[in-house]
Structure formats: C-alpha cells, structure tokens
Motif scaffolding. Structure first.
Motif, mmCIF file in Angstrom:
data_model
loop_
_atom_site.group_PDB
_atom_site.id
_atom_site.type_symbol
_atom_site.label_atom_id
_atom_site.label_comp_id
_atom_site.label_asym_id
_atom_site.label_seq_id
_atom_site.Cartn_x
_atom_site.Cartn_y
_atom_site.Cartn_z
ATOM 1 N N GLU A 13 6.125 2.186 -3.547
ATOM 2 C CA GLU A 13 6.096 1.901 -4.980
ATOM 3 C C GLU A 13 7.422 1.257 -5.360
ATOM 4 N N ARG A 54 -4.280 1.603 2.546
ATOM 5 C CA ARG A 54 -4.488 2.620 1.505
ATOM 6 C C ARG A 54 -5.555 3.622 1.911
ATOM 7 N N SER A 55 -6.467 3.212 2.777
ATOM 8 C CA SER A 55 -7.543 4.126 3.194
ATOM 9 C C SER A 55 -7.072 5.144 4.223
ATOM 10 N N ALA A 98 0.813 -1.214 0.000
ATOM 11 C CA ALA A 98 0.000 0.000 0.000
ATOM 12 C C ALA A 98 0.845 1.262 0.000
ATOM 13 N N ARG A 99 1.983 1.251 0.658
ATOM 14 C CA ARG A 99 2.738 2.485 0.883
ATOM 15 C C ARG A 99 3.978 2.657 0.013
ATOM 16 N N ARG A 113 -4.028 -4.371 2.763
ATOM 17 C CA ARG A 113 -3.622 -3.377 1.768
ATOM 18 C C ARG A 113 -4.714 -2.325 1.610
#
Length: 172
Positions: free
Chosen positions: A106, A169-170, A103-104, A165
């Motif tokens: 890349e 992400r929320s 989620a955090r 995830r």
C-alpha cells in the motif's frame, strides 16, 4: 415431483446436445479453410490450376523447400522468434514485478497507478502509430528489432499487470 425433475433433466440433456452440435458445426466452419490451405500447400501449381478444391494427388514438399531455400523466409522466421520471445520475457518480468507491488504494497497513488495501467489499454493503438514512428526514427532504432520489441512490450504491460495483480491478490 420426480416426473418434473426427470423431464427437466431430459430437457437439459437435449439442450446440451444442441449446444454440442452447434460447437461442432462452428469448429468445422472455422477449421475447414485452414485444413484446405494445408492441402493446397502440398499441391503443384499444375495440380492447383486443374483442381483447386480437390485433395493433392501426392504429398509434394517442393513448395516448402522452395520457400526456405530461395527466399529469406528462414531469416524472417528467426526474427519473429527473437522479437516474440524478447517481448514476452520483458512483458512477464515487468508485469510480474508491477503486479506484485500493486497487489501487496500500500503506497500513495497505488490505485491511481493501477487505473493508469488499465486506462492505457483503452486507447487504440492506431493513435500512437505516427508519433511512435517519429520517436523510433529520432532514437535511431527505426529499422531494428527493438523498434518492434519496445512497442509490443509497452502495449501489453497493462493487461499483463492486471492479470498478475489479480493473481497475487488471490494468494493469501
């Protein structure tokens, strides 16, 4: 216009009542066999043979005492608790870390790795049973708790990672 809104509101209330009645009926159908099993567990064998659908004449805990004292049910229960808690702990820890990373951060292959977690859940478990049995025997853990803990953990990491995830992400 007011009359239309009022009649619409009455319709919704009636529909809500029908939905609630259906839910109550389904709940009764679902819970009745379980309640019946609990009542049966308090009957003696003679009481069950004479009236299997009736309520027990008295609360008889001898069935429970017999199960706990004469069999290995307590050992089985403790094993189940150990396997469950260990599996859940491993699933939560691994999935939380993987979900946070997916989620955090890349990185190359991020989406491909996430897709892999999701696609593994699409494969039926029965496909893995024979190879899993052979592998666990080869590793020498075929008749241990780890033979349950490791497959349970592996089978549930995908969906748990998906959930974590989404949660990470929320969070802004």
């Amino acid at each position: 216009m007011k009359k239309i809104i009022l009649s619409l509101w009455e319709y919704v209330q009636k529909l809500s009542l029908v939905h609630h009645l259906i839910l109550v009926l389904v709940s009764i159908i679902t819970l009745a066999p379980m309640v019946w099993m609990v009542f049966l567990s308090f009957k003696t064998r003679k009481g069950f043979a004479s009236n299997p659908f009736g309520l027990p004449e008295s609360l008889n805990f001898d069935n429970y005492l017999e199960i706990l004292s004469s069999s290995r049910m307590l050992v089985f229960t403790i094993n189940s608790i150990i396997v469950t808690f260990t599996s859940v702990f491993l699933i939560v820890v691994v999935s939380m870390l993987a979900g946070y990373a997916l989620a955090r951060f890349e990185f190359p292959g991020n989406k491909f790795l996430f897709l892999g977690f999701i696609l593994v859940d699409a494969i039926p478990v029965f496909v893995f049973l024979v190879p899993l049995f052979i592998e666990l025997q080869w590793l020498g853990i075929g008749n241990t708790r780890w033979a349950l803990i490791l497959p349970y953990t592996a089978m549930h990491i995908g969906i748990a990672t998906f959930i974590f995830r989404g949660f990470f992400r929320s969070i802004s």
